[in-house]
Motif scaffolding. Structure first.
Motif, PDB file in Angstrom:
ATOM      1  N   LEU A   5      -7.145   3.318   6.121  1.00 46.13           N
ATOM      2  CA  LEU A   5      -6.612   2.273   5.261  1.00 46.13           C
ATOM      3  C   LEU A   5      -5.463   2.820   4.418  1.00 46.13           C
ATOM      4  O   LEU A   5      -5.490   3.971   3.984  1.00 46.13           O
ATOM      5  CB  LEU A   5      -7.718   1.740   4.342  1.00 46.13           C
ATOM      6  N   ASN A   6      -4.484   1.985   4.157  1.00 46.47           N
ATOM      7  CA  ASN A   6      -3.345   2.393   3.342  1.00 46.47           C
ATOM      8  C   ASN A   6      -3.650   2.314   1.856  1.00 46.47           C
ATOM      9  O   ASN A   6      -2.981   2.957   1.050  1.00 46.47           O
ATOM     10  CB  ASN A   6      -2.130   1.514   3.652  1.00 46.47           C
ATOM     11  N   GLU A  28     -14.360   6.000  -4.379  1.00 50.15           N
ATOM     12  CA  GLU A  28     -14.111   6.899  -3.258  1.00 50.15           C
ATOM     13  C   GLU A  28     -13.549   6.047  -2.132  1.00 50.15           C
ATOM     14  O   GLU A  28     -14.241   5.180  -1.606  1.00 50.15           O
ATOM     15  CB  GLU A  28     -15.403   7.573  -2.814  1.00 50.15           C
ATOM     16  N   ALA A  29     -12.277   6.277  -1.778  1.00 48.29           N
ATOM     17  CA  ALA A  29     -11.636   5.476  -0.737  1.00 48.29           C
ATOM     18  C   ALA A  29     -12.224   5.761   0.638  1.00 48.29           C
ATOM     19  O   ALA A  29     -12.211   4.906   1.510  1.00 48.29           O
ATOM     20  CB  ALA A  29     -10.135   5.728  -0.718  1.00 48.29           C
ATOM     21  N   ASN A  55     -15.233  -6.776  -6.231  1.00 47.53           N
ATOM     22  CA  ASN A  55     -14.380  -7.078  -5.084  1.00 47.53           C
ATOM     23  C   ASN A  55     -13.710  -5.802  -4.602  1.00 47.53           C
ATOM     24  O   ASN A  55     -13.160  -5.050  -5.406  1.00 47.53           O
ATOM     25  CB  ASN A  55     -13.303  -8.094  -5.464  1.00 47.53           C
ATOM     26  N   CYS A  56     -13.778  -5.579  -3.303  1.00 52.70           N
ATOM     27  CA  CYS A  56     -13.070  -4.461  -2.690  1.00 52.70           C
ATOM     28  C   CYS A  56     -11.835  -5.043  -2.010  1.00 52.70           C
ATOM     29  O   CYS A  56     -11.945  -5.944  -1.181  1.00 52.70           O
ATOM     30  CB  CYS A  56     -13.954  -3.753  -1.669  1.00 52.70           C
ATOM     31  N   LEU A  57     -10.664  -4.533  -2.392  1.00 46.09           N
ATOM     32  CA  LEU A  57      -9.409  -5.000  -1.826  1.00 46.09           C
ATOM     33  C   LEU A  57      -8.803  -3.882  -0.992  1.00 46.09           C
ATOM     34  O   LEU A  57      -8.597  -2.770  -1.493  1.00 46.09           O
ATOM     35  CB  LEU A  57      -8.427  -5.390  -2.931  1.00 46.09           C
ATOM     36  N   HIS A  63      -3.698  -3.733  10.497  1.00 44.64           N
ATOM     37  CA  HIS A  63      -4.224  -5.093  10.673  1.00 44.64           C
ATOM     38  C   HIS A  63      -3.437  -6.137   9.889  1.00 44.64           C
ATOM     39  O   HIS A  63      -3.866  -7.288   9.791  1.00 44.64           O
ATOM     40  CB  HIS A  63      -5.704  -5.138  10.290  1.00 44.64           C
ATOM     41  N   GLY A  64      -2.298  -5.740   9.302  1.00 41.99           N
ATOM     42  CA  GLY A  64      -1.467  -6.688   8.574  1.00 41.99           C
ATOM     43  C   GLY A  64      -2.145  -7.272   7.348  1.00 41.99           C
ATOM     44  O   GLY A  64      -1.947  -8.445   7.029  1.00 41.99           O
ATOM     45  N   LYS A  65      -2.940  -6.475   6.665  1.00 39.94           N
ATOM     46  CA  LYS A  65      -3.683  -6.944   5.489  1.00 39.94           C
ATOM     47  C   LYS A  65      -3.130  -6.273   4.229  1.00 39.94           C
ATOM     48  O   LYS A  65      -2.900  -5.071   4.207  1.00 39.94           O
ATOM     49  CB  LYS A  65      -5.170  -6.603   5.605  1.00 39.94           C
ATOM     50  N   THR A  66      -2.948  -7.080   3.171  1.00 39.99           N
ATOM     51  CA  THR A  66      -2.547  -6.560   1.868  1.00 39.99           C
ATOM     52  C   THR A  66      -3.505  -7.120   0.829  1.00 39.99           C
ATOM     53  O   THR A  66      -3.629  -8.344   0.692  1.00 39.99           O
ATOM     54  CB  THR A  66      -1.101  -6.976   1.516  1.00 39.99           C
TER      55      THR A  66
END
Length: 107
Positions: A5-6, A28-29, A55-57, A63-66
């Motif tokens: 994940l970015n 912890e990412a 909420n986890c963002l 996957h083109g998710k922001t």
């Protein structure tokens, strides 16, 4: 997931962003392992007294998710315990395009 994940952020139910190390919260990412990445929010004891939603963002260019948000519920069943619940960990396992939130584990 084939790429880590970015970005990973956690917010409280009111969308206030949580900063790791502030107020006893720890984020912890996680790292990519196979096609899974597990992110963990450790919640301090002072915030373990009532049912709460966090909420986890996540951001994933793969996957083109922001700031794609998944709600995770912390359920408090009793304020009394035989175990040390000074900190609880909310675990969110991200696998493929599915978002499965896991168990509450005492740290």
């Amino acid at each position: 997931l084939t790429t880590a994940l970015n970005g990973v952020k956690w917010t409280k139910a009111d969308n206030t962003e949580i900063t790791s190390g502030s107020g006893g919260f720890v984020i912890e990412a996680g790292t990519l392992s196979g096609n899974t990445q597990t992110t963990i929010l450790t919640v301090p004891a002072s915030d373990n007294t009532l049912d709460t939603t966090y909420n986890c963002l996540i951001t994933s260019t793969e996957h083109g998710k922001t700031d794609d948000s998944t709600s995770v519920s912390l359920k408090v069943f009793s304020k009394y315990s035989c175990f040390d619940i000074s900190n609880l960990r909310l675990i969110l396992m991200l696998k493929q395009n599915l978002f499965n939130y896991g168990a509450l584990n005492s740290k």
